[in-house]
Design a protein around this motif. Structure first.
Motif, PDB file in Angstrom:
ATOM      1  N   UNK A 159       2.687 -10.098  12.030  1.00 26.35           N
ATOM      2  CA  UNK A 159       3.818 -10.050  11.304  1.00 26.35           C
ATOM      3  C   UNK A 159       3.446  -9.292  10.092  1.00 26.35           C
ATOM      4  N   UNK A 160       4.377  -8.212  10.560  1.00 19.94           N
ATOM      5  CA  UNK A 160       4.722  -7.268   9.278  1.00 19.94           C
ATOM      6  C   UNK A 160       4.634  -7.888   8.305  1.00 19.94           C
ATOM      7  N   UNK A 161       3.641  -8.080   6.720  1.00 17.05           N
ATOM      8  CA  UNK A 161       3.700  -7.911   5.795  1.00 17.05           C
ATOM      9  C   UNK A 161       4.065  -7.120   4.879  1.00 17.05           C
ATOM     10  N   UNK A 214      -4.078  -1.553   2.270  1.00 15.33           N
ATOM     11  CA  UNK A 214      -5.570  -1.439   1.904  1.00 15.33           C
ATOM     12  C   UNK A 214      -5.636  -1.848   0.117  1.00 15.33           C
ATOM     13  N   UNK A 215      -6.913  -2.237  -0.277  1.00 14.70           N
ATOM     14  CA  UNK A 215      -6.614  -1.944  -1.737  1.00 14.70           C
ATOM     15  C   UNK A 215      -7.711  -0.838  -2.750  1.00 14.70           C
ATOM     16  N   UNK A 236      -1.438  -9.703  -1.712  1.00 11.77           N
ATOM     17  CA  UNK A 236      -1.743  -8.162  -1.921  1.00 11.77           C
ATOM     18  C   UNK A 236      -0.250  -7.393  -1.712  1.00 11.77           C
ATOM     19  N   UNK A 237      -1.193  -6.287  -2.799  1.00 14.48           N
ATOM     20  CA  UNK A 237       0.452  -5.533  -3.220  1.00 14.48           C
ATOM     21  C   UNK A 237       0.669  -4.666  -1.557  1.00 14.48           C
ATOM     22  N   UNK A 238      -0.131  -4.263  -1.566  1.00 18.11           N
ATOM     23  CA  UNK A 238       0.162  -3.340  -0.068  1.00 18.11           C
ATOM     24  C   UNK A 238       0.367  -4.369   1.519  1.00 18.11           C
ATOM     25  N   UNK A 239       1.634  -3.466   2.099  1.00 15.02           N
ATOM     26  CA  UNK A 239       2.265  -4.340   2.752  1.00 15.02           C
ATOM     27  C   UNK A 239       1.267  -3.882   4.428  1.00 15.02           C
TER      28      UNK A 239
END
Length: 510
Positions: free
Chosen positions: A16-18, A106-107, A485-488
């Motif tokens: 699943x792309x988030x 990633x963070x 998470x702010x990243x995809x």
């Protein structure tokens, strides 16, 4: 307040792309992303090196200090590895992956943006922009340390070929003589704007480093007084000059260091890798182990942490790495009390694509941080077959007794997604307390998509079925969605993640 919205399901039968966005940046799911800032621009290239004499031997005799290190505790490593340094670079100096910047997943690829809770995206570039005279290929400790001293905080790429053991001094193996000798001679400080990578030798073996701890930032620095004064003066904490930033470490095998003279029977000095007072760090395709000198070869503790992220560090990702035959393996935040001034609101860390095999605990153990743990593999045995718990040199990972996996500690806020657990002799009814452990006063532990396999059912009888397990809500640990998470990122199913991890993990895969 920082908010991020997941636009696709985090679970399901297919990968699943988030997608995520930061509403404080006024982004929509279809708007163009903001310009990504190079983390290099956040560093101070004039800052002095941390402990520039690191890597220098003292050969002092063991002496008792205020923290212990009783001379009678001295014990050289009982097994000395065969050290054959490489003599040449099989690539002929041709770069392949060395100039790669870190992915934006990633963070590590974020930084603080003013007010608490806001983040902005950055590009962790390490030494990718290094000039030709700041690209080094090293085969010895002396060459490695001198490269760092010469390039200082400028962008640099350091390529390690072969096996470097920091106990080899001037081409001759000399065991550490004391705690002081080990601390001085066995510390490698990685400064800002560095890419440190391993290059396979002519026989295809991964680059390997022994007899030292890699320090990204300065765990030994006493920044508290200066940092508090800086903040009290109304200055931006993230502009404090003590930070190490923009570091990439990849494709290296790390032997955690044997402490010849520990402070006491329960505590050793050196970690394998320690990230302290550092930001924007990507650690990828690392293999880390106590072998060939596991702590079981001594009656007391001779190894400390495997990979620790501590002391105010922030925006770190550990990916595609293999941790085996170790006790306290991966730690985020190293103390409950007295750390609010440094750790509160920091310690944003991502763990993805990693394999913890045959470790005792901490996959990871967390305090304070907002930590994302997804698509990892954990394998172990709660009742290993090693006679009397003794693990000989070269032991199999299965000979280390598994005690616990994710530890939810003081003010920890953890999101765990689609991780796979293959645990011998662990009964399904025991997963709460083992796969997730409550250390008290955690903020939240959210979990979904975990898969579990054991060879025992709840009655202790043989079992081979792989089952879904519910880890969320174990032991009454709070469940609260305070951040996403702010990243995809692409979230694999746990089963798919297991296959991918086994094919891709560890040093030598780049």
């Amino acid at each position: 307040m920082f908010l991020a919205v997941a636009l696709a399901s985090a679970c399901g039968g297919a990968d699943s792309p988030v997608t995520a966005y930061d509403t404080d940046s006024e982004l929509s799911a279809t708007s163009a992303p903001l310009a990504v800032i190079d983390a290099k621009t956040l560093t101070d290239t004039t800052a002095p090196l941390l402990l520039p004499l690191a890597g220098t031997r003292t050969y002092s005799a063991p002496v008792e200090t205020s923290s212990g290190h009783e001379p009678s505790n001295y014990k050289a490593a009982p097994v000395v590895p065969s050290i054959v340094p490489a003599k040449s670079d099989p690539t002929g100096g041709v770069l392949t992956f060395e100039r790669e910047t870190a992915p934006l997943e990633g963070w590590h690829a974020w930084a603080r943006d003013g007010a608490a809770g806001k983040h902005r995206q950055v590009l962790v570039s390490g030494g990718s922009s290094a000039a030709a005279n700041r690209i080094y290929t090293v085969y010895t400790k002396e060459q490695l340390v001198n490269a760092i001293r010469e390039a200082r905080n400028e962008p640099k790429i350091i390529r390690v070929v072969g096996h470097i053991d920091f106990r080899v001094d001037g081409g001759v193996f000399k065991e550490y003589t004391s705690y002081d000798d080990l601390k001085s001679g066995g510390s490698l400080f990685i400064p800002s704007n560095t890419t440190l990578v391993g290059i396979k030798d002519a026989n295809g073996k991964p680059a390997r480093i022994s007899g030292t701890q890699l320090l990204i930032g300065n765990e030994n620095g006493n920044f508290e007084v200066d940092f508090k004064a800086w903040v009290a003066a109304g200055k931006n904490p993230d502009a404090f000059p003590g930070w190490t930033r923009n570091v990439i470490v990849r494709n290296l095998a790390i032997d955690t260091m044997w402490d010849v003279n520990p402070e006491d029977s329960a505590n050793a000095y050196a970690d394998g890798i320690c990230v302290a007072w550092a930001q924007n760090v990507w650690i990828d395709h690392i293999t880390l182990t106590d072998l060939p000198t596991p702590s079981s070869l001594s009656s007391d503790t001779r190894h400390d942490g495997g990979l620790d992220v501590v002391r105010a560090s922030d925006y770190v990702t550990i990916s595609n790495s293999y941790f085996t035959v170790h006790g306290k393996t991966t730690l985020v935040g190293n103390s409950d009390a007295g750390r609010q001034w440094s750790d509160e609101g920091r310690l944003h860390v991502t763990f993805t694509g990693n394999h913890w095999q045959g470790v005792n605990s901490r996959t990871p153990r967390v305090r304070y941080g907002q930590v994302h743990i997804y698509n990892n593999l954990v394998t172990g045995d709660t009742n290993p077959s090693a006679a009397n718990g003794t693990i000989p040199a070269g032991a199999a990972a299965s000979d280390v007794k598994f005690e616990s996996a994710i530890g939810v500690g003081y003010k920890a806020d953890i999101l765990a997604e689609n991780n796979y657990y293959n645990m011998k002799t662990l009964k399904p009814k025991e997963v709460c307390g083992k796969l997730v452990t409550d250390h008290g006063k955690g903020v939240s532990f959210r979990s979904s998509g975990a898969r579990f396999i054991s060879n025992k059912d709840d009655a202790g009888k043989p079992m081979t079925a792989t089952i879904d397990v519910q880890l969320q809500g174990c032991d009454g640990i709070p469940v609260a969605t305070l951040w996403t998470p702010p990243y995809g990122y692409t979230l694999k199913t746990a089963d798919t993640a297991k296959t991918a991890v086994l094919a891709n993990v560890g040093a030598g895969k780049l």
